[in-house]
Design a protein around this motif. Structure first.
Motif, PDB file in Angstrom:
ATOM      1  N   UNK A   1      84.692 -19.971 -20.796  1.00  0.00           N
ATOM      2  CA  UNK A   1      84.108 -20.442 -22.057  1.00  0.00           C
ATOM      3  C   UNK A   1      84.156 -19.344 -23.113  1.00  0.00           C
ATOM      4  N   UNK A   2      84.802 -19.647 -24.195  1.00  0.00           N
ATOM      5  CA  UNK A   2      85.048 -18.626 -25.211  1.00  0.00           C
ATOM      6  C   UNK A   2      83.750 -18.106 -25.821  1.00  0.00           C
ATOM      7  N   UNK A   3      82.842 -19.038 -26.178  1.00  0.00           N
ATOM      8  CA  UNK A   3      81.607 -18.599 -26.842  1.00  0.00           C
ATOM      9  C   UNK A   3      80.791 -17.698 -25.931  1.00  0.00           C
ATOM     10  N   UNK A   4      80.737 -18.055 -24.646  1.00  0.00           N
ATOM     11  CA  UNK A   4      79.957 -17.237 -23.715  1.00  0.00           C
ATOM     12  C   UNK A   4      80.563 -15.846 -23.604  1.00  0.00           C
ATOM     13  N   UNK A   5      81.878 -15.800 -23.508  1.00  0.00           N
ATOM     14  CA  UNK A   5      82.524 -14.490 -23.431  1.00  0.00           C
ATOM     15  C   UNK A   5      82.292 -13.689 -24.704  1.00  0.00           C
ATOM     16  N   UNK A   6      82.320 -14.370 -25.833  1.00  0.00           N
ATOM     17  CA  UNK A   6      82.039 -13.672 -27.091  1.00  0.00           C
ATOM     18  C   UNK A   6      80.645 -13.059 -27.066  1.00  0.00           C
ATOM     19  N   UNK A   7      79.695 -13.829 -26.547  1.00  0.00           N
ATOM     20  CA  UNK A   7      78.332 -13.304 -26.454  1.00  0.00           C
ATOM     21  C   UNK A   7      78.282 -12.094 -25.531  1.00  0.00           C
ATOM     22  N   UNK A   8      79.079 -12.144 -24.465  1.00  0.00           N
ATOM     23  CA  UNK A   8      79.114 -11.001 -23.547  1.00  0.00           C
ATOM     24  C   UNK A   8      79.661  -9.756 -24.255  1.00  0.00           C
TER      25      UNK A   8
ATOM     26  N   UNK B   1      61.802 -13.536 -23.402  1.00  0.00           N
ATOM     27  CA  UNK B   1      63.067 -13.602 -22.671  1.00  0.00           C
ATOM     28  C   UNK B   1      62.870 -13.440 -21.173  1.00  0.00           C
ATOM     29  N   UNK B   2      61.804 -12.723 -20.788  1.00  0.00           N
ATOM     30  CA  UNK B   2      61.578 -12.522 -19.353  1.00  0.00           C
ATOM     31  C   UNK B   2      61.305 -13.857 -18.677  1.00  0.00           C
ATOM     32  N   UNK B   3      60.418 -14.644 -19.332  1.00  0.00           N
ATOM     33  CA  UNK B   3      60.080 -15.971 -18.827  1.00  0.00           C
ATOM     34  C   UNK B   3      61.331 -16.857 -18.837  1.00  0.00           C
ATOM     35  N   UNK B   4      62.104 -16.723 -19.894  1.00  0.00           N
ATOM     36  CA  UNK B   4      63.329 -17.525 -20.004  1.00  0.00           C
ATOM     37  C   UNK B   4      64.259 -17.226 -18.836  1.00  0.00           C
ATOM     38  N   UNK B   5      64.382 -15.944 -18.535  1.00  0.00           N
ATOM     39  CA  UNK B   5      65.265 -15.560 -17.434  1.00  0.00           C
ATOM     40  C   UNK B   5      64.717 -16.103 -16.120  1.00  0.00           C
ATOM     41  N   UNK B   6      63.378 -16.093 -15.994  1.00  0.00           N
ATOM     42  CA  UNK B   6      62.775 -16.607 -14.769  1.00  0.00           C
ATOM     43  C   UNK B   6      63.097 -18.099 -14.599  1.00  0.00           C
ATOM     44  N   UNK B   7      62.923 -18.854 -15.689  1.00  0.00           N
ATOM     45  CA  UNK B   7      63.255 -20.279 -15.642  1.00  0.00           C
ATOM     46  C   UNK B   7      64.734 -20.471 -15.327  1.00  0.00           C
ATOM     47  N   UNK B   8      65.540 -19.610 -15.927  1.00  0.00           N
ATOM     48  CA  UNK B   8      66.984 -19.727 -15.732  1.00  0.00           C
ATOM     49  C   UNK B   8      67.339 -19.531 -14.255  1.00  0.00           C
ATOM     50  N   UNK B   9      66.686 -18.540 -13.631  1.00  0.00           N
ATOM     51  CA  UNK B   9      66.933 -18.280 -12.209  1.00  0.00           C
ATOM     52  C   UNK B   9      66.507 -19.478 -11.366  1.00  0.00           C
ATOM     53  N   UNK B  10      65.289 -19.972 -11.692  1.00  0.00           N
ATOM     54  CA  UNK B  10      64.751 -21.097 -10.943  1.00  0.00           C
ATOM     55  C   UNK B  10      65.710 -22.279 -11.031  1.00  0.00           C
TER      56      UNK B  10
ATOM     57  N   UNK C   1      70.946 -17.214 -24.277  1.00  0.00           N
ATOM     58  CA  UNK C   1      70.358 -16.322 -23.283  1.00  0.00           C
ATOM     59  C   UNK C   1      71.008 -14.932 -23.372  1.00  0.00           C
ATOM     60  N   UNK C   2      72.308 -14.912 -23.470  1.00  0.00           N
ATOM     61  CA  UNK C   2      73.017 -13.639 -23.563  1.00  0.00           C
ATOM     62  C   UNK C   2      72.714 -12.940 -24.867  1.00  0.00           C
ATOM     63  N   UNK C   3      72.580 -13.741 -25.930  1.00  0.00           N
ATOM     64  CA  UNK C   3      72.249 -13.133 -27.233  1.00  0.00           C
ATOM     65  C   UNK C   3      70.915 -12.416 -27.157  1.00  0.00           C
TER      66      UNK C   3
ATOM     67  N   UNK D   1      69.089  -7.708 -17.311  1.00  0.00           N
ATOM     68  CA  UNK D   1      69.116  -9.146 -17.041  1.00  0.00           C
ATOM     69  C   UNK D   1      70.431  -9.716 -17.547  1.00  0.00           C
ATOM     70  N   UNK D   2      70.828  -9.241 -18.721  1.00  0.00           N
ATOM     71  CA  UNK D   2      72.057  -9.727 -19.323  1.00  0.00           C
ATOM     72  C   UNK D   2      73.249  -9.466 -18.412  1.00  0.00           C
ATOM     73  N   UNK D   3      73.260  -8.286 -17.845  1.00  0.00           N
ATOM     74  CA  UNK D   3      74.323  -7.933 -16.906  1.00  0.00           C
ATOM     75  C   UNK D   3      74.348  -8.888 -15.717  1.00  0.00           C
TER      76      UNK D   3
END
Length: 941
Positions: free
Chosen positions: A296-303, A243-252, A268-270, A280-282
């Motif tokens: 977006x409902x699904x994203x908020x649900x994940x939050x 997930x760390x790498x994923x977050x890095x790609x996401x930032x990029x 990502x939130x899951x 990171x999730x925050x």
DNA sequence: ATAGGGTTAG
């Protein structure tokens, strides 16, 4: 037959290619042909599309309608054929889906899969949806691949996008070889980078089947990256758990411009819902708000779920409240987070709200509520939920049954448990492994070990949870040999014991007083590579405290901290109980401040344990302060508070707390009444005692236990109503045990009634021949009458029964050290200084009228000798030591392990005047608080 | 989005 099948076989493919220029689609693969530009691919390159000019007849044709209306395979095929003539690119996706569905309905997998492969390259249809569709009809993914291979063997050449899709299936099924072959083909035909869909499929395949590094390398080497590729690389890393790498790609990605897909954000939130990823999730929550994803409902649900998993109930509620649009999942998420935090009532409120919004709770909603009640042991409420879900027309599923079984897993509810077992059998829910294991556990927790065993033996594929349930059941019941045998049985089946297995054993040994063995299990755990956790240590602490092995418990606690395990709420509750039993007020205060620093004060158990600790350590002021600070006072905290007043003999206040408790709507239980009757007993409130004893069963339905009866006997006896106490014993509904007769004997001792004492003694010799306290009381009684022969007789009897005279000691805690004063054996190092001060005090006291009271001395020695011995009483020494050493104004607190004598009581009163100091003297469950020459007990004890 | 085993006060 053979003929027929070959016909069918031929037919299968030919009909599919009927009106389609198959060669064009599958052979002539320039990259232009399989480019993303669907319009051109489907119209310009097919002769049929030329005929797709609107004609009067084509407008009347509604392929979807017609397909849905087909009642047999022949008509589906006919419609299929007609459909191909009237291809409309906007409808194609739906037509393809519908065709597949209809073919599958008729069991025609061949047609379905061909539509599947044919339809794809040209339409933006979600391959996942279609695969799901096929799965729904029982078509497995590998069969799709088989079809693909067959088609390929027939010489069909697929374009890059179809291959990308097949690659994705290869990734899911881990068909590495086929994946490699496809990749090879793509390279050979120069299609490797032809389409970003191909690239992302390759990344997905390599990420799953080879290595994440390889996938990341494909990404790095990719010249053009669009949204799809960026989202894919984030997903690939997420799926691989990096997930760390994923977050890095996401930032990029945020800096490079591509837009994140909803599904990427959700995943990502899951993944960031885990503890480590929470920060990171925050931050991603921040992105969500900035990028406007919060609609977006699904994203908020994940939050919501992310916050809920990380213990942030309020934040999860905030997200929920801020949502403009909510679906069933949103409600379910917020209901589940409420129940998870134990707020089932809130969740029930949400349920009502949900229904007013016109949303019908589904089985998941109900199951969340069920599990909320089950984990609280509220079986009635759980069954209420069961009824409601059934009224709503839903059927309990395996998850509901698991929760229900958990709810009824207590000894009194075995019948219900069996009924649910019956339901499981009738409804064929036995296949579910959760159901099986909760059944085993239910029988364990209803003390039905043989049934648990039978159910367990019936399980195929016994899992570690079942084994652990059985082991814990046997451990708990003290059948430790069986527990050990079960563990080796489990190992024989190739299942390695885990922390839970071991902790069950630790708990068993510790509970049954075998601290050393329990510690040995901890050692064994380490040898087997399982690290003892906070539960292991807490189990030992709890065992020590149950067995009165308090000082050992403190050593264990220190050892635990040395091993780097930090205590949790349960550990602290245990520790507080131990400190309370030892009346180590100073240490208790330290733990209190630890709780404040570490936010443990909100825990109901901890808060209650604090009240209890302060009460037991005779600091009623602090106990009251903590008690009134508790927001939702649990029943136990009320009970502790009442007991605290009982210890101090403060009857009116104790009863006032009880009244307040009733006014607060609390239901008193058996322990409440033990506390209330103790209040009456220790304050001489005989009339009130009778009143509450009657009310207890008549109004509150609490059946009197032996403890309640003991309180009554003690209360009557101490107050001098020995005959009433005797009558009570004769008429009480329970068989009088040693504690009853002991209480009665002690009353006889106070009131010097030798005749009744001897009657009690007769029974105690049978019931409790090894308790030195009884012998001491008899010696006391006889020596008061100067019946030295009888005294000698009792002493002989003690020798015969090998009963040792009770060790007597007192102690006082000054700063961090505990000073213990023993009646026999080791003398205190500062003894000289203490006696000097004590005799000084005594001479001052005598000027004020003090006369030593030697009535408690049972030795047949001279009066002056008696007085000398009297001055050596441990509580006197401890009190004097406190007066010398303890600075400041705080009360001197001395604890004695047995009853104090009347002379020490008098001396304490004088001390409090002469040194102008409050003295708190604790004897077991009673406290004497001396101030200005008076004692809180008003000399009645 | 829901379900299973080990610890906590009187």
């Amino acid at each position: 037959m053979e003929n027929l099948s070959s016909v069918t076989c031929r037919h299968r493919y030919s009909s599919l290619f009927l009106h389609q220029p198959q060669r064009r689609y599958f052979t002539n693969h320039s990259s232009a042909c399989c480019s993303l530009d669907i319009k051109h691919a489907s119209f310009e390159s097919t002769p049929i599309s030329k005929s797709l000019e609107p004609s009067s007849s084509s407008w009347d044709f509604h392929p979807l309608k017609e397909l849905n209306g087909c009642t047999n395979l022949v008509s589906v095929k006919a419609t299929h054929a007609r459909t191909m003539k009237f291809l409309n690119r906007f409808e194609l996706e739906f037509i393809a889906k519908c065709l597949i569905t209809r073919y599958l309905e008729f069991g025609e997998f061949g047609y379905a899969s061909s539509v599947f492969f044919m339809g794809f390259p040209r339409i933006q249809v979600s391959w996942r949806d279609l695969l799901e569709e096929m799965e729904h009809y029982g078509v497995e993914k590998y069969k799709v691949l088989e079809e693909f291979v067959q088609l390929q063997n027939k010489g069909v050449k697929f374009d890059g996008v179809v291959l990308a899709m097949v690659l994705r299936i290869c990734a899911v099924l881990m068909y590495r070889l086929l994946g490699f072959t496809i990749h090879g083909g793509l390279i050979k035909r120069g299609l490797e980078c032809s389409d970003t869909r191909v690239v992302s499929a390759l990344m997905g395949f390599y990420g799953r089947c080879v290595s994440l590094d390889f996938a990341n390398k494909v990404f790095d080497e990719m010249p053009k990256r669009d949204d799809l590729v960026w989202n894919e690389i984030v997903m690939v890393n997420l799926r691989s758990g990096n997930w760390e790498m994923a977050v890095r790609f996401f930032r990029e990605m945020q800096f490079s411009g591509p837009k994140a897909y909803d599904s990427t954000m959700v995943k990502l939130l899951q993944v960031c819902s885990n503890k480590e990823g929470f920060e990171e999730g925050r931050q991603i929550h921040g992105f969500v708000l900035r990028l406007g994803f919060d609609s977006n409902v699904s994203i908020c649900n994940s939050l919501i779920i992310m916050y809920s998993r990380n213990g942030k109930l309020e934040s999860s509620r905030e997200v929920f409240n801020s949502m403009k649009e909510r679906n069933l999942s949103s409600w379910n998420s917020v209901v589940s987070s409420s129940t998870k935090f134990g707020y089932v009532d809130d969740a029930m409120g949400l349920l009502d709200e949900m229904e007013t919004c016109g949303l019908k709770p589904d089985i998941v909603t109900w199951n969340s509520l069920l599990s909320g009640y089950a984990s609280k042991g509220l079986s009635r409420n759980a069954i209420g939920i069961l009824k409601r879900l059934q009224i709503a027309g839903l059927k309990p599923n395996t998850s509901s049954i698991s929760s229900l079984l958990q709810a009824v897993a207590e000894p009194g509810l075995l019948k219900l448990g069996k009924a649910i077992h019956g339901y499981v059998i009738r409804n064929q829910l036995w296949y579910d492994v959760y159901v099986k294991t909760t059944l085993v556990d239910m029988y364990i927790k209803t003390d039905c070990l043989p049934y648990a065993r039978i159910v367990f033996d019936m399980m195929d594929g016994k899992n570690i949870v079942g084994w652990n349930s059985l082991i814990s059941g046997h451990s708990y019941a003290g059948l430790l040999k069986d527990a050990e045998a079960l563990m080796s049985g489990m190992e024989k089946e190739g299942i390695k014991p885990d922390a839970v297995t071991w902790n069950s054993l630790v708990f068993g040994y510790a509970t049954w007083g075998k601290t050393e063995k329990a510690l040995a299990v901890i050692g064994k755990m380490k040898e087997n590579g399982v690290m003892p956790n906070v539960l292991s240590w807490t189990a030992i602490l709890s065992g020590c405290s149950k067995n009165g092995n308090f000082r050992n418990a403190l050593k264990v606690f220190i050892k635990m901290q040395k091993e780097g395990v930090s205590p949790n709420a349960a550990t602290i509750s245990c520790l507080l109980r131990i400190l309370g039993c030892l009346s180590l007020l100073q240490s208790g205060k330290e733990v209190h401040s630890f709780c404040l620093r570490n936010n443990l004060i909100c825990d109901a158990y901890v808060a209650t344990a604090l009240v209890d600790m302060y009460a037991k350590s005779a600091d009623l002021q602090s106990a009251t302060e903590v008690f009134y600070g508790i927001k939702n006072k649990p029943l136990a905290s009320w009970n502790c508070m009442i007991m605290g007043y009982a210890m101090f003999g403060r009857g009116e206040e104790g009863i006032a707390v009880f009244t307040a408790m009733l006014e607060a709507g609390m239901e008193p239980d058996a322990i409440t009444f033990t506390s209330v009757l103790s209040v009456c007993k220790n304050s001489g409130l005989v009339r009130e005692g009778w009143k509450y004893f009657d009310l207890m069963s008549s109004q509150y339905g609490v059946i009197p236990t032996i403890e309640h009866c003991t309180c009554m006997v003690d209360m009557l006896g101490r107050s001098g109503y020995l005959d009433e106490a005797w009558d009570f014993i004769q008429t009480m509904p329970l068989k009088p045990d040693a504690t009853i007769w002991g209480a009665f004997l002690s009353s006889c001792k106070i009131h010097r009634d030798l005749e009744l004492a001897e009657a009690a003694w007769k029974r105690l010799q049978v019931l409790e021949p090894h308790n030195p306290a009884n012998y001491m009381m008899m010696i006391n009684l006889y020596s008061n009458e100067n019946r030295w022969e009888d005294v000698e007789h009792i002493r002989n009897s003690m020798r015969v029964h090998r009963v040792r005279i009770q060790a007597l000691w007192s102690w006082i805690q000054i700063d961090h050290t505990v000073q213990v004063f023993y009646a026999e054996g080791k003398a205190h190092p500062d003894e000289g200084e203490i006696y000097f001060e004590l005799y000084k005090l005594v001479s001052e006291m005598k000027k004020l009228g003090y006369v030593p009271d030697t009535s408690c001395m049972h030795q047949d020695v001279s009066e002056s000798e008696k007085e000398k011995l009297l001055m050596g009483h441990t509580e006197k020494l401890a009190m004097t030591y406190g007066l010398i050493k303890q600075k400041g104004k705080a009360p001197i607190r001395v604890v004695k392990n047995t009853n104090i004598c009347s002379d020490c009581h008098t001396v304490a009163k004088y001390m409090s005047v002469l040194r102008n100091r409050e003295i708190v003297l604790q004897e077991g469950a009673r406290v004497h608080h001396f101030r200005n020459g008076k004692c809180s007990c008003n000399d009645s004890w």
